[in-house]
Design an enzyme around this catalytic site. Sequence first.
Site, short mmCIF file in Angstrom:
data_model
loop_
_atom_site.label_atom_id
_atom_site.label_comp_id
_atom_site.label_asym_id
_atom_site.label_seq_id
_atom_site.Cartn_x
_atom_site.Cartn_y
_atom_site.Cartn_z
CG ASP A 68 -0.37 -0.61 2.47
OD1 ASP A 68 0.87 -0.57 2.61
OD2 ASP A 68 -1.14 -1.11 3.30
CG HIS A 139 -5.97 -2.21 8.56
ND1 HIS A 139 -6.03 -0.92 9.04
CD2 HIS A 139 -4.67 -2.59 8.75
CE1 HIS A 139 -4.85 -0.56 9.49
NE2 HIS A 139 -4.00 -1.55 9.33
CD GLU A 144 -8.77 1.03 8.02
OE1 GLU A 144 -8.90 0.02 8.76
OE2 GLU A 144 -8.02 1.98 8.31
C1 F6R Z 1 1.32 -1.91 6.11
C2 F6R Z 1 -0.06 -2.38 6.14
C3 F6R Z 1 -0.84 -2.43 7.40
C4 F6R Z 1 -0.01 -2.74 8.64
C5 F6R Z 1 -0.90 -2.65 9.88
C6 F6R Z 1 -0.14 -2.93 11.15
O1 F6R Z 1 1.83 -1.97 4.79
O2 F6R Z 1 -0.56 -2.72 5.13
O3 F6R Z 1 -1.86 -3.39 7.28
O4 F6R Z 1 0.52 -4.01 8.53
O5 F6R Z 1 -1.45 -1.37 9.97
O6 F6R Z 1 0.80 -1.91 11.35
P1 F6R Z 1 1.98 -2.09 12.41
O7 F6R Z 1 2.79 -3.22 11.93
O8 F6R Z 1 2.74 -0.79 12.35
O9 F6R Z 1 1.32 -2.35 13.70
#
Ligand code: F6R
Length: 261
Positions: A68, A139, A144
């Site tokens: 993303d 997500h 979302e």
């Molecule tokens: C990142 C992504 C998100 C993260 C998620 C968890 O490319 O697609 O789905 O994996 O928001 O974020 P962290 O790892 O920072 O807790």
Amino acid sequence: MAEIVIVPGEAEAGDLVADAIVDLIHRKPDAVLGLATGSTPLPIYRALAQRIRDESVDVRGVRGFALDEYVGLPAGHPESYRAVIRREVVEPLGLTPELVRVPNGDPAGIEHAGADYEAAIVAAGGVDLQILGIGRTGHIGFNEPGSSLASLTRVKTLTEATRLDNARFFDSPDDVPMHCITQGIGTILRARHLVLLAFGEAKADAIAAAVEGAVSAAQPGSAIQLHPHVTVLVDEAAASKFENLAYYRHAWANKPAWQGI
Ligand code: F6R
């Protein structure tokens, strides 16, 4: 069912996934990796960089697709996922920069950026191993709650909860972009192996819903239940809400020696 692995800590998860990726690269030198950003995958990238250095693994042909990108950050913004992927993945691993793509979050042309990205993934032959984190909202990618389980790469609006969670990377919560471009759940499900990681108590509800809850667009992570090859790696805190915890430990302890993750 997904294979659920409860690890003592993030470093052990990183080592296990790095092993799987090194094996993949030995089998397929132009392997296609699906790359997540955020905090969760960092132990994988650290362990992988170490293995590549120590064992002189040739990664010049390895390709990558980020999950993303934010929409509308100025070019070169240090928290754009293009910059993050370069800093945390391409440079430490020594990947070939031209072979690693990130969705284009430039508002000019955003209407065809999703379709272009899908076409590039298809042209590369699809993703071999997709690394995933999970948000507190449930997500995966930036899909979302409410995202179609068949969705492909497109623009989404971030929830306020996700913007707040990601505010740690910006000067203020208001600086976190409202929109992103993300691989869809349908895109993610096309990858040949999904590796989903979650660490810490804050992720316990989301990962339990993904693994044990009903398959539903309301819990985007639950889409992993539709995939034939999923590995979920969690620490004890993230595993604390699993109902079938004892079985997951039993299955891992009795895993056939010939079987990788
Ligand atoms: C990142 C992504 C998100 C993260 C998620 C968890 O490319 O697609 O789905 O994996 O928001 O974020 P962290 O790892 O920072 O807790």
